[in-house]
Design a protein around this motif. Sequence first.
Motif, PDB file in Angstrom:
ATOM      1  N   GLU A  47      44.928  48.432  14.238  1.00 12.09           N
ATOM      2  CA  GLU A  47      46.096  47.756  13.682  1.00 12.09           C
ATOM      3  C   GLU A  47      45.710  46.520  12.890  1.00 12.09           C
ATOM      4  O   GLU A  47      46.260  46.250  11.817  1.00 12.09           O
ATOM      5  CB  GLU A  47      47.085  47.393  14.786  1.00 12.09           C
ATOM      6  CG  GLU A  47      47.819  48.596  15.350  1.00 12.09           C
ATOM      7  CD  GLU A  47      49.002  48.205  16.209  1.00 12.09           C
ATOM      8  OE1 GLU A  47      49.480  47.055  16.094  1.00 12.09           O
ATOM      9  OE2 GLU A  47      49.461  49.057  16.994  1.00 12.09           O
ATOM     10  N   TRP A 328      55.305  36.915  16.283  1.00 13.43           N
ATOM     11  CA  TRP A 328      54.618  38.193  16.079  1.00 13.43           C
ATOM     12  C   TRP A 328      54.974  39.170  17.196  1.00 13.43           C
ATOM     13  O   TRP A 328      55.230  40.358  16.951  1.00 13.43           O
ATOM     14  CB  TRP A 328      53.110  37.975  16.027  1.00 13.43           C
ATOM     15  CG  TRP A 328      52.329  39.220  15.716  1.00 13.43           C
ATOM     16  CD1 TRP A 328      51.960  39.690  14.492  1.00 13.43           C
ATOM     17  CD2 TRP A 328      51.828  40.185  16.677  1.00 13.43           C
ATOM     18  NE1 TRP A 328      51.264  40.867  14.618  1.00 13.43           N
ATOM     19  CE2 TRP A 328      51.167  41.195  15.937  1.00 13.43           C
ATOM     20  CE3 TRP A 328      51.875  40.263  18.057  1.00 13.43           C
ATOM     21  CZ2 TRP A 328      50.558  42.279  16.560  1.00 13.43           C
ATOM     22  CZ3 TRP A 328      51.269  41.359  18.682  1.00 13.43           C
ATOM     23  CH2 TRP A 328      50.619  42.344  17.930  1.00 13.43           C
ATOM     24  N   HIS A 332      56.638  42.869  17.333  1.00 14.04           N
ATOM     25  CA  HIS A 332      55.814  43.958  17.862  1.00 14.04           C
ATOM     26  C   HIS A 332      56.005  44.035  19.379  1.00 14.04           C
ATOM     27  O   HIS A 332      55.060  43.819  20.151  1.00 14.04           O
ATOM     28  CB  HIS A 332      54.337  43.744  17.523  1.00 14.04           C
ATOM     29  CG  HIS A 332      54.052  43.645  16.058  1.00 14.04           C
ATOM     30  ND1 HIS A 332      54.230  42.482  15.335  1.00 14.04           N
ATOM     31  CD2 HIS A 332      53.613  44.579  15.163  1.00 14.04           C
ATOM     32  CE1 HIS A 332      53.899  42.697  14.073  1.00 14.04           C
ATOM     33  NE2 HIS A 332      53.526  43.955  13.947  1.00 14.04           N
ATOM     34  N   TRP A 335      53.629  45.512  22.272  1.00 14.41           N
ATOM     35  CA  TRP A 335      52.420  44.866  22.767  1.00 14.41           C
ATOM     36  C   TRP A 335      52.666  43.979  23.980  1.00 14.41           C
ATOM     37  O   TRP A 335      51.699  43.506  24.586  1.00 14.41           O
ATOM     38  CB  TRP A 335      51.759  44.057  21.659  1.00 14.41           C
ATOM     39  CG  TRP A 335      50.938  44.924  20.746  1.00 14.41           C
ATOM     40  CD1 TRP A 335      51.308  45.459  19.547  1.00 14.41           C
ATOM     41  CD2 TRP A 335      49.616  45.405  20.994  1.00 14.41           C
ATOM     42  NE1 TRP A 335      50.312  46.233  19.029  1.00 14.41           N
ATOM     43  CE2 TRP A 335      49.246  46.217  19.896  1.00 14.41           C
ATOM     44  CE3 TRP A 335      48.712  45.244  22.040  1.00 14.41           C
ATOM     45  CZ2 TRP A 335      48.011  46.851  19.826  1.00 14.41           C
ATOM     46  CZ3 TRP A 335      47.478  45.862  21.972  1.00 14.41           C
ATOM     47  CH2 TRP A 335      47.138  46.667  20.857  1.00 14.41           C
TER      48      TRP A 335
END
Length: 338
Positions: A47, A328, A332, A335
């Motif tokens: 990623e 972030w 996302h 995660w």
Amino acid sequence: MKKRVLLTGGAGSIGTHTFHHIFANTDWDVVILDSFAHKGLAERVIEMLDEHPENWARLKVITHDLTKPITKPLKKRIGHIDYIINMASLSDVEASIQDPVPFINNNIDLVTTMLEYAREIKPEVFLQVSTDEVYGASEKAQRHPEWSAIVPSNPYSASKACQEAIAISYWRSYGVPLVITNTMNNFGEYQQPSKYPVIIQRAVENGEKLTVHGTAGQMGTRYYIHSRNHADALIFILKKLPPYAHTPGKADKPDRYNVVGDEQVDNLSLAKIIAKLMGKPLEYELVDFHSTRPGHDLHYGLDGTKLKKKGWRSPLSFEASLKNTIEWQQQHPEWIQM
């Protein structure tokens, strides 16, 4: 000729930020050695490089159990190496307390493998990445300078202290160009969902009550540093601070640097900061954790004066780094899910 770096544990959360920071700030190539058996995730590497596909040509990833010797065919695959950053370790305080033997055996065998390899290939620098935990517990206002007494509290930190001792013996006996770094709690994008900053964010996001280890008079503290700031310090050392070579007959020591975050934050204050940055309320309960678990230290502290005097400063502040990480992770969420 540009440098080539061998990075062990490069698929871990700190390692991923390290190779990414190397690509962003140098022309060096990187070879990752990772077992992918513990906390290394191929998804981190994929990623992060998918965001900058031009860097794929600068990276080689090799799966290898670092407790086993590096064979001749593997040496050929690795190729020429200028710098070794030995970051890989089996790391988890509570897990090491519950089952100590795998941590001790793995981390001792791992460092021996890498030092034997370094003894043969003779890199310019062997950078042994270690932890503040080797010094053991500190008082809240105490800051351990480099070469303070080593008094580890749990099997994980003891295994890291063993790594340092073995590396020092290779520096003195065989001339391995050693530099030791000690750092503290890292955070950042792609970190494990079991890490405290992620646990806080997940609880706040879901409106759940957060368990905070500590009491009104006994609240644990840590210095937190973003993994990119940590990586920046490692690059600074490799570029500007060549290792000190042992002088035969002299009672000397190799180079050692503390890589320190900007602020000391207690458990509850960190939770409040994260909730504030998220713009959401914090619900919590205090739990007396440390009194029943003597292997968990209430405070850690490192003195970062030495590296600062050499000219290094964190590129980004603690709160700015934390804000970027939270944003972030909001974008996302996969995660931070358990």
